[in-house]
Design a protein around this motif. Structure first.
Motif, mmCIF file in Angstrom:
data_model
loop_
_atom_site.group_PDB
_atom_site.id
_atom_site.type_symbol
_atom_site.label_atom_id
_atom_site.label_comp_id
_atom_site.label_asym_id
_atom_site.label_seq_id
_atom_site.Cartn_x
_atom_site.Cartn_y
_atom_site.Cartn_z
ATOM 1 N N LEU A 9 0.852 -1.188 0.000
ATOM 2 C CA LEU A 9 0.000 0.000 0.000
ATOM 3 C C LEU A 9 0.891 1.242 0.000
ATOM 4 O O LEU A 9 1.880 1.301 0.729
ATOM 5 N N GLU A 10 0.541 2.207 -0.817
ATOM 6 C CA GLU A 10 1.303 3.450 -0.930
ATOM 7 C C GLU A 10 0.423 4.636 -0.548
ATOM 8 O O GLU A 10 -0.805 4.513 -0.466
ATOM 9 N N ASP A 13 -2.717 5.349 -2.392
ATOM 10 C CA ASP A 13 -3.848 4.431 -2.211
ATOM 11 C C ASP A 13 -4.773 4.832 -1.064
ATOM 12 O O ASP A 13 -5.869 4.290 -0.926
ATOM 13 N N MET A 17 -8.753 3.853 -0.166
ATOM 14 C CA MET A 17 -9.091 3.104 1.048
ATOM 15 C C MET A 17 -10.181 3.818 1.842
ATOM 16 O O MET A 17 -11.085 3.174 2.372
ATOM 17 N N ILE A 45 -3.618 3.097 8.619
ATOM 18 C CA ILE A 45 -3.062 3.110 7.263
ATOM 19 C C ILE A 45 -2.167 4.333 7.065
ATOM 20 O O ILE A 45 -1.055 4.225 6.541
ATOM 21 N N HIS A 57 0.673 -3.737 5.024
ATOM 22 C CA HIS A 57 -0.544 -3.407 4.277
ATOM 23 C C HIS A 57 -0.346 -3.636 2.780
ATOM 24 O O HIS A 57 0.708 -3.304 2.236
ATOM 25 N N MET A 59 -2.481 -3.513 -1.233
ATOM 26 C CA MET A 59 -3.624 -3.341 -2.122
ATOM 27 C C MET A 59 -3.695 -4.601 -2.974
ATOM 28 O O MET A 59 -2.655 -5.140 -3.395
ATOM 29 N N PRO A 66 -7.012 -1.718 -8.758
ATOM 30 C CA PRO A 66 -7.192 -2.002 -7.336
ATOM 31 C C PRO A 66 -8.629 -2.431 -7.059
ATOM 32 O O PRO A 66 -9.567 -1.746 -7.443
ATOM 33 N N PHE A 69 -8.078 -4.995 -0.477
ATOM 34 C CA PHE A 69 -7.051 -4.670 0.506
ATOM 35 C C PHE A 69 -6.786 -5.900 1.367
ATOM 36 O O PHE A 69 -7.669 -6.728 1.575
ATOM 37 N N GLN A 71 -4.019 -7.122 4.882
ATOM 38 C CA GLN A 71 -2.914 -6.795 5.775
ATOM 39 C C GLN A 71 -2.649 -7.965 6.706
ATOM 40 O O GLN A 71 -3.517 -8.813 6.902
#
Length: 160
Positions: A9-10, A13, A17, A45, A57, A59, A66, A69, A71
């Motif tokens: 996850l960046e 994103d 989310m 996040i 985390h 995606m 996308p 999600f 994690q």
């Protein structure tokens, strides 16, 4: 469906989310009064490189789109009381969701779980995974069972 993959996850994103976490089909499982709110999830996040760096985390991408999600985290890194008698050393837990409605009910949740399980069991210290979805969340419970998790009825948790 073999085109499903997990990518870290960046920052770019986070806004998606936020949209997903506020959708009705997600909010009913992720916004639990007195326990955890959508804002708590967003804070985790947003602070994933600091206070919550112990959570990994992802995606979930179908092709390059996308759609969800996932994690995971070591249970001994958090203070949660739902693990029952499960030993914490080597125990991980996961969370997952399908954010895009067009991908619901088509096996993508099962695949996200499968990819998370593969990542966790590739870690040298992993021994087991424990998950506690809401017992009314049939889709989540069934996806866990189809990935080889077993329901421990004494604690209402799924173990693998």
């Amino acid at each position: 469906m073999n085109r499903l993959k997990l990518k870290p996850l960046e920052d770019t994103d986070v806004s998606l989310m936020e949209i997903w976490l506020n959708k009705k089909h997600i909010k009913e499982w992720y916004d639990i009064p007195g326990l955890c709110t959508v804002n708590d999830w967003l804070n985790e996040i947003k602070c994933r490189n600091d206070e919550f760096k112990f959570i990994t985390h992802f995606m979930a991408l179908y092709g390059e789109k996308p759609i969800g999600f996932g994690q995971y985290y070591k249970c001994e890194d958090v203070c949660e009381d739902w693990y029952g008698e499960t030993p914490l050393t080597g125990t991980y837990s996961i969370d997952y969701l399908i954010g895009e409605e067009d991908y619901l009910g088509k096996g993508f949740g099962k695949l996200i779980i499968m990819l998370l399980v593969e990542k966790i069991f590739a870690l040298p210290d992993s021994k087991r995974i424990i998950v506690q979805p809401d017992e009314k969340n049939n889709a989540s419970c069934n996806a866990l069972l189809s990935n080889g998790f077993v329901l421990d009825t004494s604690n209402n948790v799924y173990l693998k």
